[in-house]
Design a protein around this motif. Structure first.
Motif, short mmCIF file in Angstrom:
data_model
loop_
_atom_site.label_atom_id
_atom_site.label_comp_id
_atom_site.label_asym_id
_atom_site.label_seq_id
_atom_site.Cartn_x
_atom_site.Cartn_y
_atom_site.Cartn_z
N UNK A 52 0.85 -1.18 0.00
CA UNK A 52 0.00 0.00 0.00
C UNK A 52 0.89 1.24 0.00
N UNK A 53 0.60 2.15 -0.91
CA UNK A 53 1.26 3.45 -0.96
C UNK A 53 0.20 4.47 -0.55
N UNK A 54 0.41 5.13 0.57
CA UNK A 54 -0.60 6.00 1.14
C UNK A 54 -0.14 7.46 1.07
N UNK A 55 -0.93 8.26 0.36
CA UNK A 55 -0.63 9.68 0.23
C UNK A 55 -0.74 10.37 1.58
N UNK A 56 -0.14 11.52 1.66
CA UNK A 56 -0.09 12.24 2.92
C UNK A 56 -1.44 12.66 3.46
N UNK A 57 -1.60 12.53 4.77
CA UNK A 57 -2.72 13.09 5.51
C UNK A 57 -2.18 14.33 6.20
N UNK A 72 -5.32 9.36 12.65
CA UNK A 72 -6.65 8.76 12.48
C UNK A 72 -7.02 8.69 10.99
N UNK A 73 -6.66 9.72 10.23
CA UNK A 73 -6.90 9.69 8.77
C UNK A 73 -6.05 8.60 8.12
N UNK A 74 -4.81 8.46 8.55
CA UNK A 74 -3.95 7.40 8.01
C UNK A 74 -4.49 6.02 8.39
N UNK A 92 7.05 8.77 6.03
CA UNK A 92 7.69 10.04 5.70
C UNK A 92 6.83 11.15 6.29
N UNK A 93 7.45 11.98 7.11
CA UNK A 93 6.75 13.04 7.82
C UNK A 93 7.35 14.37 7.40
N UNK A 94 6.48 15.29 7.01
CA UNK A 94 6.89 16.63 6.61
C UNK A 94 6.16 17.63 7.50
N UNK A 95 6.91 18.56 8.06
CA UNK A 95 6.30 19.54 8.95
C UNK A 95 6.99 20.90 8.80
N UNK A 96 6.25 21.93 9.12
CA UNK A 96 6.83 23.27 9.14
C UNK A 96 7.42 23.59 10.52
N UNK A 97 7.25 22.66 11.48
CA UNK A 97 7.77 22.89 12.85
C UNK A 97 8.25 21.57 13.45
N UNK A 98 9.48 21.20 13.13
CA UNK A 98 10.04 19.93 13.59
C UNK A 98 10.16 19.88 15.12
N UNK A 137 3.00 10.55 5.07
CA UNK A 137 2.67 9.51 4.10
C UNK A 137 3.27 8.19 4.55
N UNK A 138 2.67 7.09 4.10
CA UNK A 138 3.09 5.76 4.57
C UNK A 138 3.26 4.78 3.41
N UNK A 139 4.05 3.75 3.67
CA UNK A 139 4.12 2.56 2.83
C UNK A 139 3.85 1.40 3.78
N UNK A 140 2.92 0.52 3.38
CA UNK A 140 2.56 -0.62 4.22
C UNK A 140 2.55 -1.88 3.38
N UNK A 141 2.87 -3.00 4.02
CA UNK A 141 2.85 -4.30 3.34
C UNK A 141 1.74 -5.15 3.93
N UNK A 142 0.99 -5.78 3.05
CA UNK A 142 -0.04 -6.73 3.45
C UNK A 142 0.55 -8.14 3.39
N UNK A 143 0.04 -9.07 4.18
CA UNK A 143 0.54 -10.44 4.10
C UNK A 143 0.31 -11.02 2.70
N UNK A 144 1.24 -11.85 2.24
CA UNK A 144 1.08 -12.54 0.96
C UNK A 144 0.31 -13.82 1.20
N UNK A 145 -0.67 -14.06 0.36
CA UNK A 145 -1.45 -15.29 0.49
C UNK A 145 -1.22 -16.18 -0.69
#
Length: 145
Positions: A52-57, A72-74, A92-98, A137-145
């Motif tokens: 899964x390639x998840x766009x930024x929330x 919660x959105x992610x 991957x986290x992007x912020x204007x205030x680290x 944004x996230x990258x997630x792996x699902x189990x292979x069946x």
């Protein structure tokens, strides 16, 4: 001669199949029937194979509440394909205030339940939405069946 023709046909077939090496993409976009945002030109989640390639929330505040809103959105994005934070391998986290993000990191960590992914945090001058202060944004792996 028959074998030469057969070998030639097989090699042509193999070449044609190799050129049609298309990937299958499954999409999800916040319940949108076309499963993508055609205005900005993106999709919230794309599944290719078991990834899964998840766009930024985003959030307009780097506060415990704003961070929780993002995660919660992610979580909703992950659940669209039956996944959870245990499936996340890259963040991957992007912020204007680290500094604020570091201060309120416990709000983020609670979602991972001590099973953290590889992560990159970057301070940026500005995000796509002019009032946004945090995007993840996230990258997630699902189990292979």
């Amino acid at each position: 001669m028959k074998y030469m023709v057969l070998i030639l046909l097989l090699s042509i077939n193999t070449a044609v199949l190799a050129q049609k090496n298309e990937i299958v993409k499954e999409k999800w976009h916040w319940g949108n029937p076309v499963k993508q945002d055609t205005t900005a030109g993106y999709v919230q989640v794309i599944k290719v194979d078991n990834i899964l390639y998840i766009s930024g929330a985003v959030s307009t505040a780097v506060t415990p509440e704003g961070i929780t809103q993002v995660y919660l959105a992610l979580e909703r994005s992950l659940k669209s394909f039956g996944a959870g934070f245990q499936n996340v391998v890259k963040e991957n986290l992007y912020t204007t205030d680290i500094e604020a993000m570091k201060k309120y990191n416990d709000s983020r960590k609670a979602f991972y339940k001590k099973d953290f992914p590889a992560a990159t945090w970057i301070q940026v001058e500005r995000l796509y939405m002019s009032d946004a202060k945090l995007e993840v944004e996230l990258v997630a792996h699902l189990p292979k069946y």
